[in-house]
Design an enzyme around this catalytic site. Sequence first.
Site, PDB file in Angstrom:
ATOM      1  N   ILE A 135       1.156  -1.459  -0.015  1.00 30.26           N
ATOM      2  CA  ILE A 135       0.066  -0.190   0.119  1.00 30.26           C
ATOM      3  C   ILE A 135       0.478   0.904   0.198  1.00 30.26           C
ATOM      4  O   ILE A 135       1.733   1.111   0.292  1.00 30.26           O
ATOM      5  CB  ILE A 135      -0.796   0.087   1.023  1.00 30.26           C
ATOM      6  CG1 ILE A 135      -1.577  -0.949   1.213  1.00 30.26           C
ATOM      7  CG2 ILE A 135      -1.476   1.434   1.806  1.00 30.26           C
ATOM      8  CD1 ILE A 135      -2.336  -1.822   2.166  1.00 30.26           C
ATOM      9  N   CYS A 136       0.290   2.365  -0.545  1.00 32.07           N
ATOM     10  CA  CYS A 136       1.230   3.228  -0.422  1.00 32.07           C
ATOM     11  C   CYS A 136       2.269   3.499  -1.236  1.00 32.07           C
ATOM     12  O   CYS A 136       3.136   3.251  -2.258  1.00 32.07           O
ATOM     13  CB  CYS A 136       1.106   4.341   0.670  1.00 32.07           C
ATOM     14  SG  CYS A 136       1.593   5.724   0.656  1.00 32.07           S
ATOM     15  N   ILE A 137       3.651   3.704  -0.780  1.00 29.45           N
ATOM     16  CA  ILE A 137       4.914   3.495  -1.159  1.00 29.45           C
ATOM     17  C   ILE A 137       5.335   2.665  -0.741  1.00 29.45           C
ATOM     18  O   ILE A 137       6.648   1.613  -1.748  1.00 29.45           O
ATOM     19  CB  ILE A 137       5.359   5.181  -0.307  1.00 29.45           C
ATOM     20  CG1 ILE A 137       7.212   4.772  -1.196  1.00 29.45           C
ATOM     21  CG2 ILE A 137       6.240   4.500   0.947  1.00 29.45           C
ATOM     22  CD1 ILE A 137       7.182   5.253  -2.721  1.00 29.45           C
ATOM     23  N   THR A 191      -2.189  -0.465  -3.716  1.00 29.49           N
ATOM     24  CA  THR A 191      -3.081   0.466  -3.830  1.00 29.49           C
ATOM     25  C   THR A 191      -1.717   1.308  -3.821  1.00 29.49           C
ATOM     26  O   THR A 191      -1.650   1.663  -3.029  1.00 29.49           O
ATOM     27  CB  THR A 191      -4.093   0.150  -3.471  1.00 29.49           C
ATOM     28  OG1 THR A 191      -5.195   0.882  -4.143  1.00 29.49           O
ATOM     29  CG2 THR A 191      -3.943   0.515  -1.712  1.00 29.49           C
TER      30      THR A 191
END
Length: 218
Positions: A135-137, A191
Amino acid sequence: MATRVGVVLSGCGFQDGGEIHESVLTLLALDRAEAEIHCFAPDVDQTKVVNHLTGEASEETRNVLVESARIARGEIKPLSEANADELDALVIPGGFGAALNLSDFAVNGPQGTVDPALSKLLSDMHAQKKPIGAICIAPATVALALGSEGPTVTIGNDAGTAQAIEACGASHQNCPVDDFVVDRERKIVTTPAYMLGPSIRHVAAGIERCVAEVLSMA
């Protein structure tokens, strides 16, 4: 039997550790699906500490495992104790800690390295064909660890970060915050979350779909 899911945290606070909203949303989505959750974090000092009120660097020293225990309500183990044989899936929430404490991607980009325990866990999960969510980075750290396998991931649409991810050997695919990208061959689901934002409800939509996809592949 409940699906056993490892959740790797990277501290507590988005500027120097795990993104709290993303971490809690991940745990909530897993719990709603009645998964058996196992939290882990590296037992190391944070790369840096940031005052989240002012955004300024602090001279404090904080331990990633101790800080992550705040989110996990104390139910957490050192990452070195994680065993792919005992898990059905793995999810890594974001926050800068994912690229500072789980790897040094935030500092060294595609020339960076991944925490040895996480590198082994990711390699073992991949070898056993078990799904990995990021998720994210956090997909950047997955790309750093598994780039030689050519995974397809997303961090949203930031061109510079996408270029660095592709320099690791991965492929990047642009994606809106409420959606996810799935590499079915390698069982990797990603995501953008707060790489795009703008708010917790938007981030929640993508994380819930990402977790559901990971569980469907477990």
